[in-house]
Design a protein around this motif. Structure first.
Motif, PDB file in Angstrom:
ATOM      1  N   ILE A 186      10.024  24.797 -49.367  1.00  0.00           N
ATOM      2  CA  ILE A 186      10.807  25.538 -50.392  1.00  0.00           C
ATOM      3  C   ILE A 186      11.783  26.566 -49.712  1.00  0.00           C
ATOM      4  O   ILE A 186      12.932  26.684 -49.881  1.00  0.00           O
ATOM      5  N   GLY A 187      10.835  27.283 -48.726  1.00  0.00           N
ATOM      6  CA  GLY A 187      11.637  28.304 -47.936  1.00  0.00           C
ATOM      7  C   GLY A 187      12.830  27.721 -47.149  1.00  0.00           C
ATOM      8  O   GLY A 187      13.822  28.122 -47.091  1.00  0.00           O
ATOM      9  N   PHE A 188      12.665  26.419 -46.127  1.00  0.00           N
ATOM     10  CA  PHE A 188      13.398  25.810 -45.669  1.00  0.00           C
ATOM     11  C   PHE A 188      14.587  25.162 -46.408  1.00  0.00           C
ATOM     12  O   PHE A 188      15.680  25.158 -46.065  1.00  0.00           O
ATOM     13  N   SER A 189      14.345  24.654 -47.843  1.00  0.00           N
ATOM     14  CA  SER A 189      15.449  24.108 -48.690  1.00  0.00           C
ATOM     15  C   SER A 189      16.121  25.118 -49.086  1.00  0.00           C
ATOM     16  O   SER A 189      17.454  24.960 -49.046  1.00  0.00           O
ATOM     17  N   LEU A 190      15.773  26.426 -49.422  1.00  0.00           N
ATOM     18  CA  LEU A 190      16.409  27.433 -49.994  1.00  0.00           C
ATOM     19  C   LEU A 190      17.621  27.943 -48.883  1.00  0.00           C
ATOM     20  O   LEU A 190      18.428  28.350 -49.055  1.00  0.00           O
ATOM     21  N   ASP A 191      17.171  27.659 -47.743  1.00  0.00           N
ATOM     22  CA  ASP A 191      18.145  28.147 -46.427  1.00  0.00           C
ATOM     23  C   ASP A 191      19.248  27.142 -46.397  1.00  0.00           C
ATOM     24  O   ASP A 191      19.667  26.993 -45.361  1.00  0.00           O
ATOM     25  N   GLY A 192      18.902  25.888 -47.021  1.00  0.00           N
ATOM     26  CA  GLY A 192      19.988  24.895 -46.845  1.00  0.00           C
ATOM     27  C   GLY A 192      19.430  23.990 -46.063  1.00  0.00           C
ATOM     28  O   GLY A 192      20.474  22.967 -45.727  1.00  0.00           O
ATOM     29  N   GLY A 193      18.186  23.651 -45.663  1.00  0.00           N
ATOM     30  CA  GLY A 193      17.739  22.606 -44.910  1.00  0.00           C
ATOM     31  C   GLY A 193      17.362  21.330 -45.481  1.00  0.00           C
ATOM     32  O   GLY A 193      17.078  21.713 -46.719  1.00  0.00           O
ATOM     33  N   HIS A 194      17.266  20.332 -44.906  1.00  0.00           N
ATOM     34  CA  HIS A 194      16.835  19.023 -45.523  1.00  0.00           C
ATOM     35  C   HIS A 194      15.441  18.748 -45.051  1.00  0.00           C
ATOM     36  O   HIS A 194      15.342  18.892 -43.863  1.00  0.00           O
ATOM     37  N   LEU A 195      14.789  18.213 -45.872  1.00  0.00           N
ATOM     38  CA  LEU A 195      13.374  17.833 -45.449  1.00  0.00           C
ATOM     39  C   LEU A 195      13.256  16.847 -44.311  1.00  0.00           C
ATOM     40  O   LEU A 195      12.321  16.933 -43.267  1.00  0.00           O
ATOM     41  N   SER A 196      14.202  15.873 -44.434  1.00  0.00           N
ATOM     42  CA  SER A 196      14.331  14.845 -43.309  1.00  0.00           C
ATOM     43  C   SER A 196      14.380  15.414 -41.768  1.00  0.00           C
ATOM     44  O   SER A 196      14.188  14.823 -40.738  1.00  0.00           O
ATOM     45  N   ALA A 197      15.172  16.594 -41.734  1.00  0.00           N
ATOM     46  CA  ALA A 197      15.303  17.061 -40.725  1.00  0.00           C
ATOM     47  C   ALA A 197      14.097  17.777 -39.878  1.00  0.00           C
ATOM     48  O   ALA A 197      14.064  17.933 -38.574  1.00  0.00           O
ATOM     49  N   LEU A 198      12.850  17.772 -40.551  1.00  0.00           N
ATOM     50  CA  LEU A 198      11.693  18.184 -40.071  1.00  0.00           C
ATOM     51  C   LEU A 198      10.938  16.812 -39.781  1.00  0.00           C
ATOM     52  O   LEU A 198       9.658  17.460 -38.932  1.00  0.00           O
ATOM     53  N   PHE A 199      11.427  15.563 -39.692  1.00  0.00           N
ATOM     54  CA  PHE A 199      10.673  14.454 -39.206  1.00  0.00           C
ATOM     55  C   PHE A 199      11.394  13.962 -37.882  1.00  0.00           C
ATOM     56  O   PHE A 199      12.428  13.546 -38.047  1.00  0.00           O
ATOM     57  N   GLU A 200      10.504  14.243 -36.654  1.00  0.00           N
ATOM     58  CA  GLU A 200      11.050  13.853 -35.481  1.00  0.00           C
ATOM     59  C   GLU A 200       9.763  13.398 -34.722  1.00  0.00           C
ATOM     60  O   GLU A 200       9.027  13.889 -34.277  1.00  0.00           O
ATOM     61  N   LEU A 201       9.988  12.057 -34.713  1.00  0.00           N
ATOM     62  CA  LEU A 201       8.754  11.141 -34.159  1.00  0.00           C
ATOM     63  C   LEU A 201       8.148  11.761 -32.524  1.00  0.00           C
ATOM     64  O   LEU A 201       7.090  11.741 -32.514  1.00  0.00           O
ATOM     65  N   PRO A 202       9.413  11.635 -31.733  1.00  0.00           N
ATOM     66  CA  PRO A 202       9.124  12.057 -30.368  1.00  0.00           C
ATOM     67  C   PRO A 202       8.488  13.318 -30.288  1.00  0.00           C
ATOM     68  O   PRO A 202       7.283  13.725 -29.410  1.00  0.00           O
ATOM     69  N   ALA A 203       8.793  14.462 -30.869  1.00  0.00           N
ATOM     70  CA  ALA A 203       8.322  15.745 -31.163  1.00  0.00           C
ATOM     71  C   ALA A 203       6.813  15.667 -31.679  1.00  0.00           C
ATOM     72  O   ALA A 203       5.895  16.402 -31.088  1.00  0.00           O
ATOM     73  N   PHE A 204       6.551  14.776 -32.870  1.00  0.00           N
ATOM     74  CA  PHE A 204       5.132  14.665 -33.124  1.00  0.00           C
ATOM     75  C   PHE A 204       4.409  13.949 -31.953  1.00  0.00           C
ATOM     76  O   PHE A 204       3.334  14.502 -32.068  1.00  0.00           O
ATOM     77  N   ILE A 205       4.736  13.160 -31.440  1.00  0.00           N
ATOM     78  CA  ILE A 205       4.007  12.438 -30.438  1.00  0.00           C
ATOM     79  C   ILE A 205       3.505  13.447 -29.428  1.00  0.00           C
ATOM     80  O   ILE A 205       2.429  13.205 -28.897  1.00  0.00           O
ATOM     81  N   ILE A 206       4.676  14.012 -28.933  1.00  0.00           N
ATOM     82  CA  ILE A 206       4.378  15.003 -27.776  1.00  0.00           C
ATOM     83  C   ILE A 206       3.182  15.991 -28.101  1.00  0.00           C
ATOM     84  O   ILE A 206       2.201  16.281 -27.657  1.00  0.00           O
ATOM     85  N   VAL A 207       3.413  16.951 -29.456  1.00  0.00           N
ATOM     86  CA  VAL A 207       2.611  17.746 -29.775  1.00  0.00           C
ATOM     87  C   VAL A 207       1.130  17.213 -30.271  1.00  0.00           C
ATOM     88  O   VAL A 207       0.237  17.846 -29.930  1.00  0.00           O
ATOM     89  N   PHE A 208       1.172  16.261 -31.388  1.00  0.00           N
ATOM     90  CA  PHE A 208      -0.177  16.093 -31.969  1.00  0.00           C
ATOM     91  C   PHE A 208      -0.850  15.103 -30.552  1.00  0.00           C
ATOM     92  O   PHE A 208      -2.130  15.454 -30.578  1.00  0.00           O
ATOM     93  N   GLY A 209      -0.220  14.214 -29.910  1.00  0.00           N
ATOM     94  CA  GLY A 209      -1.097  13.434 -29.079  1.00  0.00           C
ATOM     95  C   GLY A 209      -1.482  14.164 -27.771  1.00  0.00           C
ATOM     96  O   GLY A 209      -2.380  14.316 -27.328  1.00  0.00           O
ATOM     97  N   GLY A 210      -0.526  15.452 -27.416  1.00  0.00           N
ATOM     98  CA  GLY A 210      -0.943  16.204 -26.356  1.00  0.00           C
ATOM     99  C   GLY A 210      -1.963  17.082 -26.737  1.00  0.00           C
ATOM    100  O   GLY A 210      -2.875  17.478 -25.844  1.00  0.00           O
ATOM    101  N   THR A 211      -2.058  17.640 -27.856  1.00  0.00           N
ATOM    102  CA  THR A 211      -2.971  18.510 -28.351  1.00  0.00           C
ATOM    103  C   THR A 211      -4.493  17.727 -28.650  1.00  0.00           C
ATOM    104  O   THR A 211      -5.667  18.177 -27.870  1.00  0.00           O
ATOM    105  N   LEU A 212      -4.243  16.493 -28.868  1.00  0.00           N
ATOM    106  CA  LEU A 212      -5.570  15.659 -29.110  1.00  0.00           C
ATOM    107  C   LEU A 212      -6.047  15.393 -27.896  1.00  0.00           C
ATOM    108  O   LEU A 212      -7.391  15.579 -27.368  1.00  0.00           O
ATOM    109  N   GLY A 213      -5.144  15.026 -26.761  1.00  0.00           N
ATOM    110  CA  GLY A 213      -5.747  14.531 -25.403  1.00  0.00           C
ATOM    111  C   GLY A 213      -6.399  15.799 -24.759  1.00  0.00           C
ATOM    112  O   GLY A 213      -7.235  15.636 -24.187  1.00  0.00           O
ATOM    113  N   ALA A 214      -5.721  17.100 -24.769  1.00  0.00           N
ATOM    114  CA  ALA A 214      -6.377  18.032 -24.170  1.00  0.00           C
ATOM    115  C   ALA A 214      -7.650  18.641 -24.723  1.00  0.00           C
ATOM    116  O   ALA A 214      -8.633  18.960 -23.985  1.00  0.00           O
TER     117      ALA A 214
END
Length: 248
Positions: free
Chosen positions: A18-46
Protein backbone atom coordinates in the motif's frame (compact mmCIF):
# COMPACT_ATOMS: atom_id res chain seq x y z
CA UNK A 1 -3.06 -22.49 13.37
CA UNK A 2 -1.38 -19.37 14.74
CA UNK A 3 -3.68 -16.56 13.63
CA UNK A 4 -1.31 -13.91 15.00
CA UNK A 5 1.49 -15.04 12.67
CA UNK A 6 -0.82 -14.99 9.68
CA UNK A 7 -2.15 -11.55 10.62
CA UNK A 8 1.37 -10.19 11.16
CA UNK A 9 2.66 -11.48 7.83
CA UNK A 10 -0.40 -10.14 6.02
CA UNK A 11 -0.13 -6.70 7.61
CA UNK A 12 3.59 -6.46 6.84
CA UNK A 13 3.14 -7.33 3.17
CA UNK A 14 0.09 -5.08 2.77
CA UNK A 15 1.87 -2.17 4.46
CA UNK A 16 4.75 -2.37 1.98
CA UNK A 17 2.42 -2.78 -0.99
CA UNK A 18 0.00 0.00 0.00
CA UNK A 19 2.82 2.39 0.85
CA UNK A 20 4.50 1.69 -2.49
CA UNK A 21 1.20 2.09 -4.38
CA UNK A 22 0.34 5.40 -2.69
CA UNK A 23 3.65 6.75 -3.91
CA UNK A 24 2.66 5.91 -7.48
CA UNK A 25 4.47 2.58 -7.75
CA UNK A 26 3.19 -0.51 -9.54
CA UNK A 27 3.34 -3.98 -8.01
CA UNK A 28 4.82 -5.46 -11.17
CA UNK A 29 7.88 -3.24 -10.68
CA UNK A 30 8.79 -5.23 -7.55
CA UNK A 31 9.14 -8.51 -9.42
CA UNK A 32 12.59 -8.97 -10.88
CA UNK A 33 13.65 -12.59 -11.41
CA UNK A 34 17.43 -12.00 -11.71
CA UNK A 35 17.40 -10.02 -8.44
CA UNK A 36 15.37 -12.74 -6.72
CA UNK A 37 17.73 -15.48 -7.86
CA UNK A 38 20.78 -13.53 -6.68
CA UNK A 39 19.39 -12.67 -3.24
CA UNK A 40 17.41 -15.79 -2.38
CA UNK A 41 19.83 -18.24 -3.97
CA UNK A 42 22.89 -16.51 -2.56
CA UNK A 43 21.42 -16.38 0.94
CA UNK A 44 20.35 -20.02 0.83
CA UNK A 45 23.75 -21.12 -0.44
CA UNK A 46 25.63 -19.15 2.22
CA UNK A 47 23.53 -20.66 5.01
CA UNK A 48 23.94 -24.16 3.61
CA UNK A 49 27.69 -23.60 3.55
CA UNK A 50 27.82 -22.70 7.24
CA UNK A 51 25.36 -25.36 8.47
CA UNK A 52 25.54 -29.10 8.90
CA UNK A 53 23.06 -31.22 6.95
CA UNK A 54 21.28 -32.30 10.13
CA UNK A 55 20.91 -28.75 11.43
CA UNK A 56 19.81 -27.33 8.09
CA UNK A 57 17.15 -29.96 7.45
CA UNK A 58 15.92 -29.65 11.03
CA UNK A 59 15.59 -25.89 10.60
CA UNK A 60 13.48 -26.43 7.48
CA UNK A 61 11.27 -28.89 9.38
CA UNK A 62 10.66 -26.29 12.12
CA UNK A 63 9.33 -23.76 9.60
CA UNK A 64 5.83 -25.17 10.12
CA UNK A 65 5.97 -24.01 13.76
CA UNK A 66 5.53 -20.41 12.57
CA UNK A 67 1.93 -21.14 11.57
CA UNK A 68 1.26 -24.42 13.40
CA UNK A 69 3.15 -24.18 16.71
CA UNK A 70 3.00 -27.07 19.17
CA UNK A 71 0.70 -26.30 22.08
CA UNK A 72 1.44 -27.04 25.72
CA UNK A 73 -1.24 -26.58 28.36
CA UNK A 74 0.42 -25.74 31.69
CA UNK A 75 -2.82 -26.16 33.63
CA UNK A 76 -3.51 -29.58 32.17
CA UNK A 77 0.11 -30.59 32.74
CA UNK A 78 -0.10 -29.73 36.43
CA UNK A 79 -3.36 -31.67 36.78
CA UNK A 80 -1.81 -34.73 35.14
CA UNK A 81 1.25 -34.59 37.39
CA UNK A 82 -0.96 -34.45 40.48
CA UNK A 83 -2.87 -37.51 39.21
CA UNK A 84 0.43 -39.34 38.60
CA UNK A 85 1.67 -38.40 42.07
CA UNK A 86 -1.53 -39.70 43.67
CA UNK A 87 -1.39 -42.94 41.70
CA UNK A 88 2.31 -43.49 42.52
CA UNK A 89 1.68 -42.85 46.19
CA UNK A 90 -1.23 -45.28 46.36
CA UNK A 91 -0.06 -48.06 44.05
CA UNK A 92 3.67 -47.51 43.51
CA UNK A 93 5.68 -46.38 40.48
CA UNK A 94 4.79 -49.44 38.42
CA UNK A 95 1.23 -48.12 38.26
CA UNK A 96 2.54 -45.41 35.93
CA UNK A 97 3.75 -47.89 33.32
CA UNK A 98 0.48 -47.85 31.37
CA UNK A 99 0.33 -44.07 31.69
CA UNK A 100 3.73 -43.76 30.04
CA UNK A 101 2.50 -45.72 27.02
CA UNK A 102 -0.38 -43.30 26.52
CA UNK A 103 1.74 -40.14 26.63
CA UNK A 104 2.56 -38.58 23.24
CA UNK A 105 5.27 -36.17 24.43
CA UNK A 106 8.57 -38.05 24.20
CA UNK A 107 10.18 -36.12 27.06
CA UNK A 108 7.34 -36.85 29.49
CA UNK A 109 7.23 -40.46 28.36
CA UNK A 110 10.96 -40.86 29.00
CA UNK A 111 10.62 -39.35 32.47
CA UNK A 112 7.79 -41.68 33.42
CA UNK A 113 9.69 -44.69 32.11
CA UNK A 114 12.76 -43.74 34.15
CA UNK A 115 10.52 -43.41 37.19
CA UNK A 116 8.98 -46.84 36.57
CA UNK A 117 12.42 -48.39 36.02
CA UNK A 118 13.49 -47.18 39.47
CA UNK A 119 16.45 -45.03 38.47
CA UNK A 120 18.47 -43.65 41.38
CA UNK A 121 17.18 -40.31 42.60
CA UNK A 122 20.48 -38.48 42.15
CA UNK A 123 20.63 -39.60 38.52
CA UNK A 124 16.96 -38.99 37.75
CA UNK A 125 17.08 -35.19 37.62
CA UNK A 126 20.46 -35.25 35.84
CA UNK A 127 19.04 -37.46 33.07
CA UNK A 128 15.97 -35.27 32.57
CA UNK A 129 17.89 -31.99 32.64
CA UNK A 130 20.51 -33.31 30.20
CA UNK A 131 17.81 -34.38 27.78
CA UNK A 132 16.13 -30.97 28.11
CA UNK A 133 19.38 -29.04 27.56
CA UNK A 134 20.22 -30.99 24.41
CA UNK A 135 16.71 -30.58 23.01
CA UNK A 136 16.70 -26.83 23.66
CA UNK A 137 20.16 -26.33 22.16
CA UNK A 138 19.28 -28.37 19.07
CA UNK A 139 16.19 -26.27 18.35
CA UNK A 140 17.86 -22.95 19.13
CA UNK A 141 20.58 -23.77 16.60
CA UNK A 142 17.83 -24.24 14.04
CA UNK A 143 16.53 -20.77 14.91
CA UNK A 144 20.07 -19.50 14.33
CA UNK A 145 19.87 -20.77 10.75
CA UNK A 146 17.10 -18.27 10.01
CA UNK A 147 18.90 -15.56 11.93
CA UNK A 148 21.95 -16.17 9.74
CA UNK A 149 19.76 -15.86 6.66
CA UNK A 150 18.58 -12.52 8.03
CA UNK A 151 22.20 -11.44 8.33
CA UNK A 152 23.34 -12.58 4.89
CA UNK A 153 20.31 -11.41 2.93
CA UNK A 154 20.88 -7.61 3.07
CA UNK A 155 24.57 -8.02 2.23
CA UNK A 156 23.80 -10.26 -0.73
CA UNK A 157 21.17 -7.71 -1.74
CA UNK A 158 23.96 -5.15 -1.96
CA UNK A 159 25.97 -7.65 -4.01
CA UNK A 160 23.01 -7.93 -6.38
CA UNK A 161 22.82 -4.14 -6.57
CA UNK A 162 26.49 -3.90 -7.51
CA UNK A 163 26.10 -6.62 -10.14
CA UNK A 164 23.10 -4.79 -11.54
CA UNK A 165 25.02 -1.54 -11.78
CA UNK A 166 27.94 -3.28 -13.48
CA UNK A 167 25.52 -4.64 -16.03
CA UNK A 168 23.94 -1.21 -16.43
CA UNK A 169 27.28 0.54 -16.92
CA UNK A 170 28.20 -1.88 -19.68
CA UNK A 171 25.10 -0.85 -21.62
CA UNK A 172 25.22 2.93 -21.41
CA UNK A 173 24.51 3.25 -25.13
CA UNK A 174 21.41 1.02 -24.94
CA UNK A 175 18.69 2.65 -22.80
CA UNK A 176 16.50 -0.49 -22.57
CA UNK A 177 19.30 -2.65 -21.16
CA UNK A 178 20.50 0.22 -18.99
CA UNK A 179 17.08 0.49 -17.34
CA UNK A 180 16.93 -3.25 -16.74
CA UNK A 181 20.30 -3.24 -15.00
CA UNK A 182 19.36 -0.33 -12.75
CA UNK A 183 16.04 -2.03 -11.89
CA UNK A 184 17.87 -5.20 -10.89
CA UNK A 185 20.21 -3.14 -8.73
CA UNK A 186 17.46 -1.45 -6.73
CA UNK A 187 15.13 -4.45 -6.53
CA UNK A 188 17.98 -6.65 -5.27
CA UNK A 189 18.51 -4.27 -2.38
CA UNK A 190 14.78 -4.30 -1.59
CA UNK A 191 14.73 -8.11 -1.67
CA UNK A 192 17.74 -8.36 0.59
CA UNK A 193 16.41 -6.03 3.28
CA UNK A 194 12.77 -7.12 2.86
CA UNK A 195 13.41 -10.87 3.13
CA UNK A 196 15.59 -10.34 6.19
CA UNK A 197 13.20 -8.12 8.15
CA UNK A 198 9.84 -9.45 7.01
CA UNK A 199 10.64 -13.17 6.95
CA UNK A 200 13.98 -14.54 8.16
CA UNK A 201 14.47 -12.61 11.43
CA UNK A 202 10.80 -12.86 12.52
CA UNK A 203 10.87 -16.61 11.82
CA UNK A 204 14.03 -16.99 13.92
CA UNK A 205 12.50 -15.08 16.83
CA UNK A 206 9.22 -17.00 16.55
CA UNK A 207 11.01 -20.33 16.78
CA UNK A 208 12.99 -19.09 19.79
CA UNK A 209 9.77 -18.06 21.53
CA UNK A 210 8.24 -21.49 20.91
CA UNK A 211 11.40 -23.23 22.17
CA UNK A 212 11.23 -21.10 25.32
CA UNK A 213 7.59 -22.13 25.83
CA UNK A 214 8.49 -25.79 25.32
CA UNK A 215 11.41 -25.52 27.70
CA UNK A 216 9.28 -24.03 30.47
CA UNK A 217 6.68 -26.76 30.05
CA UNK A 218 9.29 -29.49 30.17
CA UNK A 219 11.00 -27.90 33.17
CA UNK A 220 7.63 -28.15 34.91
CA UNK A 221 7.38 -31.82 33.92
CA UNK A 222 10.91 -32.41 35.20
CA UNK A 223 10.21 -30.73 38.52
CA UNK A 224 6.95 -32.63 38.92
CA UNK A 225 8.45 -36.04 38.18
CA UNK A 226 11.41 -35.40 40.47
CA UNK A 227 8.96 -34.43 43.22
CA UNK A 228 7.06 -37.67 42.64
CA UNK A 229 10.34 -39.60 42.83
CA UNK A 230 10.99 -37.99 46.22
CA UNK A 231 7.55 -39.09 47.43
CA UNK A 232 6.20 -35.59 47.99
CA UNK A 233 2.54 -34.97 48.77
CA UNK A 234 0.42 -34.42 45.60
CA UNK A 235 -1.05 -31.23 47.07
CA UNK A 236 2.44 -29.91 47.85
CA UNK A 237 3.54 -30.74 44.30
CA UNK A 238 0.59 -28.80 42.89
CA UNK A 239 1.46 -25.77 45.01
CA UNK A 240 5.08 -25.95 43.87
CA UNK A 241 4.18 -26.18 40.19
CA UNK A 242 1.61 -23.36 40.39
CA UNK A 243 4.47 -20.92 39.77
CA UNK A 244 4.61 -22.14 36.16
CA UNK A 245 1.11 -20.78 35.56
CA UNK A 246 2.70 -17.34 35.25
CA UNK A 247 4.28 -18.48 31.96
CA UNK A 248 0.91 -18.98 30.24
Amino acid sequence: MDKLSIAGLTIAILAVYIGFSLDGGHLSALFELPAFIIVFGGTLGAVMLQSSMVQFTHAISLLKWVFYPPKYDIEQGISEIVIWATKAREKGYLALEDTALEIEDSYTQKGLNLLVDGIELENFRVALELDLDIYREHNLRSANVYEAMGGYSPTIGILGAVLGLIHAMSNLTEPALLGQGIATAFIATIYGVGFANLFYLPIANKIRAIVHEQTMYREMICEGLVSIAHGENPHAIENKLSAFRLEQ
